[in-house]
Each structure stands twice: as C-alpha cells, then as structure tokens.
Design a protein around this motif. Structure first.
Motif, short mmCIF file in Angstrom:
data_model
loop_
_atom_site.label_atom_id
_atom_site.label_comp_id
_atom_site.label_asym_id
_atom_site.label_seq_id
_atom_site.Cartn_x
_atom_site.Cartn_y
_atom_site.Cartn_z
N HIS A 67 0.87 -1.18 0.01
CA HIS A 67 0.03 0.04 0.08
C HIS A 67 0.76 1.10 0.11
CE1 HIS A 67 1.00 -0.42 4.37
NE2 HIS A 67 0.44 0.62 4.44
N ASP A 71 5.99 4.56 4.85
CA ASP A 71 6.84 3.74 5.57
C ASP A 71 7.02 2.22 4.94
OD1 ASP A 71 4.15 3.70 6.43
OD2 ASP A 71 4.77 2.09 7.81
N HIS A 72 6.44 2.32 3.53
CA HIS A 72 6.36 0.95 2.91
C HIS A 72 6.98 1.43 1.39
CE1 HIS A 72 3.72 -1.40 5.68
NE2 HIS A 72 3.64 -0.23 6.11
N ASP A 234 -0.40 -3.35 6.21
CA ASP A 234 -0.91 -2.63 7.33
C ASP A 234 -2.51 -2.92 7.66
OD1 ASP A 234 1.53 -1.54 7.96
OD2 ASP A 234 0.89 0.54 7.54
N HIS A 263 0.63 -4.38 10.41
CA HIS A 263 0.60 -3.05 10.61
C HIS A 263 1.89 -2.73 11.94
CE1 HIS A 263 -1.63 0.94 11.50
NE2 HIS A 263 -0.28 1.21 10.73
N HIS A 264 2.91 -3.24 11.72
CA HIS A 264 3.87 -3.10 13.05
C HIS A 264 3.55 -3.47 14.31
CE1 HIS A 264 5.06 -1.25 9.21
NE2 HIS A 264 4.01 -0.24 9.34
#
Ligand SMILES: [Zn+2]
Length: 405
Positions: A67, A71-72, A234, A263-264
């Motif tokens: 997505h 951060d991706h 995520d 999602h971390h």
C-alpha cells in the motif's frame, strides 16, 4: 541454495526480501531512510543480496508494494530506476547504481485518482506513475518489453480492470509467474484486496488500511509449501475479519510458518477498540484473531516495528504482542522483533533459511554495519560486491505467458 527470507530492520516500516531457490527475488515494500544516528544502511544490505544483469545493473525480479504509505515505499525514487529501461543511466563516479524493477506487483492504486483530502507522498506518487506507464503500454501493445512488466494485485471496482484481465490477479487466485516466467519455486495466494463494493465500503476499507495480502508458499526442492509466509502490510481488523469469513472453511489457504505481524504489531489489526483509551478493557475481535491465529507447528511471528515497550504506544502495541505470543504458545512458536535482532543499539537483518522442514532463523553474525556510500568512497565500483551470499546461476526457465489459474 535454499530460499532465504530477509526482514530488514527499518523501524516502524516494512522491507522484506524473498530470494527463491530459482534465484529470483521478490522485494515486499521498502523503507530506506537516511542512514546514520543508529539508522542502518539497509540499501547496502539489500544491494549485496541482489544479482546484477549483463550490463552491471542491480535488479529485483518483482517488487510488491502492499500500500502507498511512506513507511512502505520510502527510498523508491532515490534507489530504483523508474521509466523505460532504455533510459537507464549508468551511475557516475560516486553514485550508486539504480536498481531495476523487472516486474511491479501493484494494488489497483494505479487506477485511482488521489482523493482531495489525501496526498500521496512523492515515492508513492512515483510508484503510481510508473505503474500507470506499464499498464498503458500493456493496453497499447498487449505484450511487455523488458523492464515494463506489471501484475495488478486485485480487481478494481466498476470493471476498470476488465480489459487487462491477463495481468490482473483476482483475490483468491494465485500468483505463479515472475517477470513473465512461470516459477515453481513459489506460489502466492492473493487474499486481498478484493476490489468489490460500494464507495461507502471503500471508504471504510481505506480506513482499515487496505493492503495487498499474500500468503506465499516458498519451496524447498519438491516441497512447494516448505515455508508458508503470510504478508499482510498494514491491514487492519475489518480486513482480517473478512479474510476469516472467506477462508474459515479451508484454513490451508491462510495458515503459516512465518507471519509478519500486520501494521507493525498494531492493536488495530486485532481490535476495533483503542488500546490507549481502554487498556486491558479493549476487546479482541474473535474472527480477526482466528484469521491471524492459524500458526503451524514451530511458527514465527515477526513484528516489523520499533522495540515493543510495556506502555500505551500503538503501533507497536504490547497487548498485540501478548496476543501473538498466546497464539504461538500452543504451537511452540517464536515471536521476534526486527528492532531487537542482533541488539537494540545496532539491529541486523533477520534471515530465515527455508529448509525442507520449514523456515529456520539464521544465527546472528554481528558485522559492522556497512554504508553503501562509504564503500563507494574506497572503490570506483558503482555496485556493492556480494557479501559471500552466493546463489547458483539461474536455471533457464521457458518463457510462458503469465497464467493465473
Ligand atoms: Zn506501515
């Protein structure tokens, strides 16, 4: 050589490389930050794991963007070649060679206009433009040239992908080819996005962080399912509830030896309640937990996040970690965090060898972090020499049209 799955330490973000037995590579997301001050140069880590082509260009066979959050996809413009391969510029002295993306695996973001109240970061916008370029070339020519390939992960709404059905993988179907070649060293079952529904549902889904979710099977020899790896970006609770509704009758499609905690390690992949507000009173969604709870014997769950503290933070969330540890306790599994692997002060990439018996965590070999640019200063070479991770020459695979059974 056996397949290797590597999680790079990128804080709260994702960057995972699957190197298959066939020699082909699949990069899932990237979060290449400026290194220094405790931030590792993961660009160097990535580059030393990639092959180069006959003209010296480093390349990844496929890049999957789950997505378009920063951060991706951070580092796409700086480190990857975008545009026709004919426009590739060899690096000048002191520059790093751009990495070629042989095939993009993109969600239908490619067809979306950016909503007025949302802006894509520069890297995400560059991904969208490059994906559109490739799709438009396919529409015009009905075939691909090298460096132009794309597979779209999931149908778009309103029949927008009907005229390119050959390059779309529908939810529930499997990805079987990479860069135009059928590759029996892997299979990827697409679990989401599903690409149906109304605007209202779409709105709800985007709040749920619609991500490309793939349950990979990574082979060891004849064993196609040696490592089942669930990669969910995520995706949040509503998506996992729907996946349980779709797959509860046959959990063979979603179970795993290895899972990236979505999602971390966010609480919101497991619950609609706020961890910060409700604390221990926050309730788990039983169906989301079941979807995420299909761990096989000895499974690993990897939190791709900052260190998880006993506090109100989310993501990563201590309560989510506890749920995952509870899931793993019944199968003798192990919970890991990319930020702690090799030590919190200087974490190193986390590598799993895919053996016939399943994935096995490779022991940490502590090496001084190498900077891609510092290597350049001592060498005129534009690419980074491999770190002794050798892969056999790629077997010649007959080129077949990409088929999605
Ligand atoms: Zn994220």
């Amino acid at each position: 050589m056996a397949a290797v799955i590597t999680f790079f330490p990128v804080g709260n973000g994702d960057m995972t490389l699957i190197k298959l037995e066939s020699g082909r590579s699949i990069l899932i997301d990237m979060n290449i930050r400026q290194s220094g001050d405790g931030i590792r140069d993961v660009s160097a880590d990535l580059r030393r794991r990639l092959d180069t082509d006959e003209t010296g260009r480093p390349y990844v066979d496929a890049v999957l963007l789950t997505h378009p959050d920063q951060d991706h996809c951070r580092g796409l413009i700086e480190h990857f070649h975008l545009g026709p391969l004919a426009d590739y510029k060899q690096p000048k002295s002191g520059e790093l060679a751009k990495i070629v993306i042989r095939e993009m695996w993109s969600s239908p973001i490619v067809f979306r206009r950016t909503p007025k109240d949302q802006t894509l970061c520069k890297d995400a916008d560059a991904w969208r433009k490059e994906a559109r370029r490739r799709v438009n070339l396919y529409k015009a020519n009905r075939k691909f040239a090298a460096g132009d390939r794309i597979q779209v992960m999931g149908e778009d709404r309103d029949g927008k992908t009907d005229d390119i059905a050959e390059i779309v993988v529908k939810a529930g179907k499997t990805i079987t080819s990479i860069d135009g070649n059928t590759d029996t060293a892997f299979r990827g079952r697409l679990l989401a996005p599903k690409g149906q529904g109304t605007d209202e549902e779409e709105e709800r889904r985007s709040k749920n962080h619609s991500s490309v979710i793939v349950r990979f099977s990574v082979a060891n020899g004849e064993k196609l399912h040696a490592c089942r790896f669930l990669s969910g970006g995520d995706a949040m609770v509503g998506i996992w509830e729907r996946i349980w509704a779709d797959h509860s009758a046959d959990t063979n499609t979603i179970n795993y030896h290895l899972m990236q905690a979505p999602h971390h390690c966010s609480w919101h992949s497991l619950s609609y309640d706020s961890w910060g507000d409700l604390g221990e009173k926050a309730k788990v969604s039983p169906d989301a937990r079941k979807a995420l709870g299909q761990a096989l014997s000895g499974a690993y769950i990897v939190a791709t996040s900052k260190p998880i503290k006993n506090d109100k933070d989310d993501p990563p969330c201590i309560r989510a970690k506890r749920e995952y540890e509870a899931i793993l306790s019944s199968v003798n599994g192990v919970f890991l965090n990319t930020s702690l692997h090799g030590g919190e002060d200087d974490p190193v990439p986390m590598e799993f060898d895919v053996n016939a018996t399943g994935p096995k965590l490779r022991a940490v070999v502590k090496q001084a972090a190498t900077s891609a640019r510092s290597l350049l200063r001592t060498s005129t070479a534009a690419t980074i020499p491999p770190a002794g991770i050798g892969f056999p020459p790629r077997p010649v695979t007959p080129v077949k049209p990409a088929g999605f059974a």
